[in-house]
Design an enzyme around this catalytic site. Structure first.
Site, PDB file in Angstrom:
ATOM      1  N   SER A 179      31.336  74.288  70.103  1.00  0.00           N
ATOM      2  CA  SER A 179      29.883  73.536  70.321  1.00  0.00           C
ATOM      3  C   SER A 179      31.221  72.204  70.579  1.00  0.00           C
ATOM      4  O   SER A 179      31.857  71.735  69.593  1.00  0.00           O
ATOM      5  CB  SER A 179      29.838  73.890  69.338  1.00  0.00           C
ATOM      6  OG  SER A 179      28.483  73.215  69.068  1.00  0.00           O
ATOM      7  N   SER A 234      29.320  93.477  72.033  1.00  0.00           N
ATOM      8  CA  SER A 234      28.725  93.952  69.901  1.00  0.00           C
ATOM      9  C   SER A 234      27.852  92.613  69.959  1.00  0.00           C
ATOM     10  O   SER A 234      27.734  92.235  70.894  1.00  0.00           O
ATOM     11  CB  SER A 234      29.978  93.106  69.470  1.00  0.00           C
ATOM     12  OG  SER A 234      30.260  92.075  68.910  1.00  0.00           O
ATOM     13  N   ALA A 258      30.360  72.238  60.641  1.00  0.00           N
ATOM     14  CA  ALA A 258      31.348  72.515  60.385  1.00  0.00           C
ATOM     15  C   ALA A 258      32.661  73.923  60.586  1.00  0.00           C
ATOM     16  O   ALA A 258      33.549  73.809  60.834  1.00  0.00           O
ATOM     17  CB  ALA A 258      31.868  72.232  58.421  1.00  0.00           C
ATOM     18  N   ILE A 275      22.688  74.788  76.325  1.00  0.00           N
ATOM     19  CA  ILE A 275      22.764  75.499  77.258  1.00  0.00           C
ATOM     20  C   ILE A 275      21.595  75.898  76.850  1.00  0.00           C
ATOM     21  O   ILE A 275      21.091  76.917  75.290  1.00  0.00           O
ATOM     22  CB  ILE A 275      24.087  75.845  76.717  1.00  0.00           C
ATOM     23  CG1 ILE A 275      25.186  75.595  76.939  1.00  0.00           C
ATOM     24  CG2 ILE A 275      24.079  77.509  78.091  1.00  0.00           C
ATOM     25  CD1 ILE A 275      25.785  74.997  77.886  1.00  0.00           C
ATOM     26  N   GLY A 294      28.709  89.248  70.171  1.00  0.00           N
ATOM     27  CA  GLY A 294      27.395  89.059  71.034  1.00  0.00           C
ATOM     28  C   GLY A 294      27.369  88.674  72.386  1.00  0.00           C
ATOM     29  O   GLY A 294      27.129  87.492  73.117  1.00  0.00           O
ATOM     30  N   ASN A 296      32.515  85.176  70.614  1.00  0.00           N
ATOM     31  CA  ASN A 296      31.273  84.757  71.106  1.00  0.00           C
ATOM     32  C   ASN A 296      29.757  83.762  70.263  1.00  0.00           C
ATOM     33  O   ASN A 296      29.347  83.445  69.972  1.00  0.00           O
ATOM     34  CB  ASN A 296      30.825  84.987  72.748  1.00  0.00           C
ATOM     35  CG  ASN A 296      29.218  84.714  72.401  1.00  0.00           C
ATOM     36  OD1 ASN A 296      29.067  83.207  73.149  1.00  0.00           O
ATOM     37  ND2 ASN A 296      28.581  85.466  72.226  1.00  0.00           N
ATOM     38  N   LYS A 356      32.596  74.943  63.982  1.00  0.00           N
ATOM     39  CA  LYS A 356      32.771  74.727  64.645  1.00  0.00           C
ATOM     40  C   LYS A 356      33.936  73.780  64.693  1.00  0.00           C
ATOM     41  O   LYS A 356      35.367  74.373  65.430  1.00  0.00           O
ATOM     42  CB  LYS A 356      31.668  74.450  65.773  1.00  0.00           C
ATOM     43  CG  LYS A 356      31.026  75.178  66.122  1.00  0.00           C
ATOM     44  CD  LYS A 356      30.804  76.673  67.270  1.00  0.00           C
ATOM     45  CE  LYS A 356      29.915  77.422  66.862  1.00  0.00           C
ATOM     46  NZ  LYS A 356      29.682  78.973  68.292  1.00  0.00           N
ATOM     47  N   TYR A 362      26.443  74.188  61.244  1.00  0.00           N
ATOM     48  CA  TYR A 362      27.300  74.854  62.577  1.00  0.00           C
ATOM     49  C   TYR A 362      28.594  73.499  62.304  1.00  0.00           C
ATOM     50  O   TYR A 362      28.980  74.429  63.031  1.00  0.00           O
ATOM     51  CB  TYR A 362      26.312  74.918  63.299  1.00  0.00           C
ATOM     52  CG  TYR A 362      26.411  75.227  64.463  1.00  0.00           C
ATOM     53  CD1 TYR A 362      26.333  76.739  64.648  1.00  0.00           C
ATOM     54  CD2 TYR A 362      25.911  74.343  65.228  1.00  0.00           C
ATOM     55  CE1 TYR A 362      26.057  77.299  66.211  1.00  0.00           C
ATOM     56  CE2 TYR A 362      26.267  73.961  66.509  1.00  0.00           C
ATOM     57  CZ  TYR A 362      26.017  75.639  66.676  1.00  0.00           C
ATOM     58  OH  TYR A 362      26.526  76.701  68.139  1.00  0.00           O
ATOM     59  N   ASP A 386      28.259  93.371  62.324  1.00  0.00           N
ATOM     60  CA  ASP A 386      27.908  92.333  62.069  1.00  0.00           C
ATOM     61  C   ASP A 386      29.653  92.046  62.275  1.00  0.00           C
ATOM     62  O   ASP A 386      30.310  92.021  62.316  1.00  0.00           O
ATOM     63  CB  ASP A 386      27.950  92.698  60.936  1.00  0.00           C
ATOM     64  CG  ASP A 386      26.973  91.294  60.831  1.00  0.00           C
ATOM     65  OD1 ASP A 386      28.041  90.240  61.191  1.00  0.00           O
ATOM     66  OD2 ASP A 386      26.186  91.238  59.995  1.00  0.00           O
TER      67      ASP A 386
HETATM   68  P1  NDP Z   1      21.793  83.210  71.192  1.00  0.00           P
HETATM   69  O1  NDP Z   1      20.972  83.484  70.108  1.00  0.00           O
HETATM   70  O2  NDP Z   1      21.220  83.136  72.414  1.00  0.00           O
HETATM   71  O3  NDP Z   1      23.046  85.108  71.261  1.00  0.00           O
HETATM   72  C1  NDP Z   1      24.489  85.389  69.995  1.00  0.00           C
HETATM   73  C2  NDP Z   1      24.754  86.197  70.593  1.00  0.00           C
HETATM   74  O4  NDP Z   1      25.323  86.557  69.537  1.00  0.00           O
HETATM   75  C3  NDP Z   1      23.721  87.435  70.603  1.00  0.00           C
HETATM   76  O5  NDP Z   1      24.375  88.189  71.216  1.00  0.00           O
HETATM   77  C4  NDP Z   1      23.777  88.366  69.450  1.00  0.00           C
HETATM   78  O6  NDP Z   1      22.877  89.505  69.302  1.00  0.00           O
HETATM   79  C5  NDP Z   1      24.777  87.593  68.676  1.00  0.00           C
HETATM   80  N1  NDP Z   1      25.367  87.891  67.025  1.00  0.00           N
HETATM   81  C6  NDP Z   1      24.504  86.920  66.426  1.00  0.00           C
HETATM   82  N2  NDP Z   1      25.033  86.613  65.105  1.00  0.00           N
HETATM   83  C7  NDP Z   1      25.327  87.989  64.739  1.00  0.00           C
HETATM   84  C8  NDP Z   1      26.972  88.698  63.991  1.00  0.00           C
HETATM   85  N3  NDP Z   1      26.606  88.296  62.984  1.00  0.00           N
HETATM   86  N4  NDP Z   1      27.653  89.456  64.713  1.00  0.00           N
HETATM   87  C9  NDP Z   1      27.529  89.691  65.993  1.00  0.00           C
HETATM   88  N5  NDP Z   1      26.468  89.145  66.910  1.00  0.00           N
HETATM   89  C10 NDP Z   1      25.534  88.257  66.540  1.00  0.00           C
HETATM   90  O7  NDP Z   1      23.535  82.354  71.733  1.00  0.00           O
HETATM   91  P2  NDP Z   1      24.330  81.246  72.003  1.00  0.00           P
HETATM   92  O8  NDP Z   1      24.122  82.842  73.973  1.00  0.00           O
HETATM   93  O9  NDP Z   1      23.018  80.210  72.732  1.00  0.00           O
HETATM   94  O10 NDP Z   1      25.414  80.930  71.458  1.00  0.00           O
HETATM   95  C11 NDP Z   1      26.641  82.038  71.665  1.00  0.00           C
HETATM   96  C12 NDP Z   1      28.081  80.867  71.434  1.00  0.00           C
HETATM   97  O11 NDP Z   1      27.892  79.901  71.796  1.00  0.00           O
HETATM   98  C13 NDP Z   1      27.255  81.067  69.903  1.00  0.00           C
HETATM   99  O12 NDP Z   1      28.137  81.241  68.639  1.00  0.00           O
HETATM  100  C14 NDP Z   1      26.741  79.661  69.845  1.00  0.00           C
HETATM  101  O13 NDP Z   1      27.405  78.993  68.628  1.00  0.00           O
HETATM  102  C15 NDP Z   1      27.538  79.192  70.878  1.00  0.00           C
HETATM  103  N6  NDP Z   1      26.888  77.484  71.556  1.00  0.00           N
HETATM  104  C16 NDP Z   1      25.811  77.750  72.102  1.00  0.00           C
HETATM  105  C17 NDP Z   1      24.996  76.519  72.723  1.00  0.00           C
HETATM  106  C18 NDP Z   1      24.095  76.469  73.842  1.00  0.00           C
HETATM  107  O14 NDP Z   1      22.979  75.506  73.817  1.00  0.00           O
HETATM  108  N7  NDP Z   1      23.312  77.123  73.295  1.00  0.00           N
HETATM  109  C19 NDP Z   1      25.840  75.176  72.722  1.00  0.00           C
HETATM  110  C20 NDP Z   1      27.241  75.145  71.816  1.00  0.00           C
HETATM  111  C21 NDP Z   1      27.425  76.373  71.379  1.00  0.00           C
HETATM  112  P3  NDP Z   1      22.180  89.938  67.584  1.00  0.00           P
HETATM  113  O15 NDP Z   1      21.245  88.792  67.477  1.00  0.00           O
HETATM  114  O16 NDP Z   1      21.858  91.081  67.901  1.00  0.00           O
HETATM  115  O17 NDP Z   1      23.204  90.268  66.936  1.00  0.00           O
END
Ligand code: NDP
Length: 250
Positions: A145, A39, A160, A191, A16, A93, A162, A158, A66
């Protein structure tokens, strides 16, 4: 005097890594000298992330994968090893939300979030652990998280997943310490990313009221902690969850 970067010669995989926190992490690790594999599911977003990280002078590979699917995780790890020969740092991530109150939550909302946010972390960790064991070194850093520690209403799935990531981190840290593989988690609070933009304004304001620092965090502020955990300064840190949340959860 040398201007060698602290992580020069190392290889990092960031799932991600195409936007939000993942892209900020990929940038920070690239700045420190790692080659980076990112990825994501969306090919166009991958292309633009790769182009952005390349401007930092880093070697970058983008792989459409994925993380909820085992074949994709194995293919991602194989592609990274084929291109760069090794993996030193894995950042789990990628994550999604499918928020709904418990009594209204569909099976599919539960399954999708658990498959991506927890099963995916297991699949990727297992896939890289084997080559890190052969290397006798490695860093695995998973993005958890505050929800995994304190629970969020509307997020039983979510929260559960995390909490599961935090448990997986501790168990894997104990198992893999023998091979000098350090396993830690970083738990962000609120964030500013696309994910946070999906939170309804009222809920966001209520959450912000509980943050002692009274502001939303930046992706970069999470990336800085990942940068530390990936570096030589964190050599005696394993099994930990480091919270980056402006004091929301202490
Ligand atoms: P975004 O939604 O902004 O970005 C998510 C990223 O993950 C994208 O690059 C997306 O790309 C990728 N992604 C999603 N699903 C998949 C999948 N099945 N396979 C591969 N890639 C995937 O999220 P954030 O940057 O906010 O979050 C990043 C991490 O931080 C996550 O784990 C989230 O739970 C955690 N987090 C975020 C918080 C926040 O407030 N923002 C707070 C706490 C934790 P694409 O869609 O192209 O696949």
């Amino acid at each position: 005097m040398t201007d060698r970067k602290p992580l020069a010669g190392r290889v990092a995989v960031v799932t991600g890594g195409t936007r939000g926190i993942g892209l900020a992490i990929a940038r920070a690790l690239a700045e420190d000298g790692t080659s980076v594999v990112v990825s994501g599911r969306d090919a166009a977003r991958l292309d633009s992330a790769v182009a952005e990280i390349e401007t930092l002078g880093a070697s970058v590979l983008g792989v459409a994968a994925d993380q909820s699917k085992r074949e994709d995780c194995d293919r991602l790890v194989d592609a990274a090893k084929e291109r760069f020969g090794r993996i030193d740092v894995l950042v789990n991530n990628a994550g999604i939300t499918r928020d709904q109150l418990l009594v209204r939550m569909k099976d599919d909302d539960w399954d999708q979030v658990l498959d991506t946010n927890l099963r995916g972390v297991f699949l990727m960790t297992r896939a890289v652990a084997k080559s890190m064991m052969r290397q006798k070194s490695g860093r695995i850093i998973s993005i958890a998280s505050t929800a995994g520690a304190m629970g969020n209403p509307g997020q039983v799935n979510y929260s559960a997943a995390k909490a599961g990531v935090i448990g997986l981190t501790k168990a894997a840290a104990r198992e893999l310490a023998h091979w000098n593989i350090l396993v830690n988690a970083v738990a962000p609070g609120l964030i500013e990313t696309d994910m946070a933009a999906g939170i309804p304004a009222e809920a966001r304001e209520a959450l912000l009221q509980q943050v002692p620092l009274k502001r939303v965090g930046a992706a970069r502020e999470v990336a800085e902690v990942v940068r530390f955990l990936a570096g030589d300064g964190a050599a005696y840190v394993t099994g930990q969850t480091i919270h980056v949340n402006g004091g929301l959860y202490m």
